[in-house]
Design a protein around this motif. Structure first.
Motif, mmCIF file in Angstrom:
data_model
loop_
_atom_site.group_PDB
_atom_site.id
_atom_site.type_symbol
_atom_site.label_atom_id
_atom_site.label_comp_id
_atom_site.label_asym_id
_atom_site.label_seq_id
_atom_site.Cartn_x
_atom_site.Cartn_y
_atom_site.Cartn_z
ATOM 1 N N ASP A 13 62.078 -7.517 -7.808
ATOM 2 C CA ASP A 13 62.291 -7.397 -9.256
ATOM 3 C C ASP A 13 63.683 -6.842 -9.563
ATOM 4 N N PHE A 14 64.136 -5.893 -8.764
ATOM 5 C CA PHE A 14 65.480 -5.341 -8.910
ATOM 6 C C PHE A 14 66.524 -6.451 -8.757
ATOM 7 N N ALA A 15 66.392 -7.245 -7.706
ATOM 8 C CA ALA A 15 67.353 -8.326 -7.451
ATOM 9 C C ALA A 15 67.341 -9.354 -8.580
ATOM 10 N N GLY A 35 46.762 -10.908 -5.327
ATOM 11 C CA GLY A 35 46.541 -12.337 -5.513
ATOM 12 C C GLY A 35 47.782 -13.165 -5.225
ATOM 13 N N PRO A 36 47.826 -14.392 -5.771
ATOM 14 C CA PRO A 36 48.965 -15.288 -5.516
ATOM 15 C C PRO A 36 50.274 -14.693 -6.034
ATOM 16 N N LEU A 37 51.339 -14.898 -5.276
ATOM 17 C CA LEU A 37 52.654 -14.389 -5.678
ATOM 18 C C LEU A 37 53.191 -15.174 -6.867
ATOM 19 N N PRO A 38 53.791 -14.486 -7.827
ATOM 20 C CA PRO A 38 54.417 -15.184 -8.959
ATOM 21 C C PRO A 38 55.521 -16.124 -8.475
ATOM 22 N N ALA A 39 55.669 -17.245 -9.145
ATOM 23 C CA ALA A 39 56.635 -18.268 -8.748
ATOM 24 C C ALA A 39 58.081 -17.791 -8.848
ATOM 25 N N ARG A 40 58.342 -16.733 -9.611
ATOM 26 C CA ARG A 40 59.732 -16.263 -9.765
ATOM 27 C C ARG A 40 60.306 -15.713 -8.462
ATOM 28 N N TYR A 41 59.440 -15.357 -7.524
ATOM 29 C CA TYR A 41 59.916 -14.855 -6.235
ATOM 30 C C TYR A 41 60.235 -16.035 -5.327
#
Length: 145
Positions: A13-15, A35-41
């Motif tokens: 999130d920092f990056a 749960g599932p990782l958010p697509a923004r990562y």
């Protein structure tokens, strides 16, 4: 970073908030404890769903690793991360809020400069194991990068 809640997510999130390129490996299925990782990562999946493969590949593919924790000793996946860094002979720094406190920012800056790190792997316990680790990680990164 591997995308797990806690230190990993705080670093991602920092990056993202600062437009810093980010990446890393997450377990097959792109899941974390919430749960599932958010697509923004922008993470790549390992062939295996085992967390240990993700840990190893993130250490292997970075110039160095910083492990954030609240407690002064490492356990579980954080301990494994330090062990993998030693095995790969990669630079590794453990920052503990309890032990390092106000010196954490200086230690992080010195570590990055001393090893001329371009790609930093950020690791640490998941949120359920250390509820304050995301905040500690964010605060140190905010002041240290």
């Amino acid at each position: 970073s591997g995308g797990q809640t806690g230190a990993d997510r705080a670093a991602l999130d920092f990056a993202i908030a600062r437009g810093i390129p980010h990446g890393g490996w997450c377990p097959r299925g792109s899941v974390a404890e919430d749960g599932p990782l958010p697509a923004r990562y922008q993470l790549s999946e390992t062939p295996d769903s085992d967390y240990s493969q993700r840990t190893e590949w993130n250490v292997r593919d970075s110039d160095g690793t910083v492990i954030f924790s609240i407690a002064p000793t490492l356990a579980g996946g954080s301990r494994q991360t330090a062990d993998v860094a030693q095995r790969y002979q990669k630079a590794c720094l453990h920052l503990s809020r309890e032990r390092d406190g106000d010196t954490s920012v200086r230690k992080l800056r010195d570590f990055i400069a001393r090893h001329d790190l371009k790609t930093l792997n950020v690791a640490g316990p998941r949120q359920s194991q250390a509820p304050e680790v995301a905040r500690f990680t964010s605060e140190v990164l905010e002041q240290g990068i």
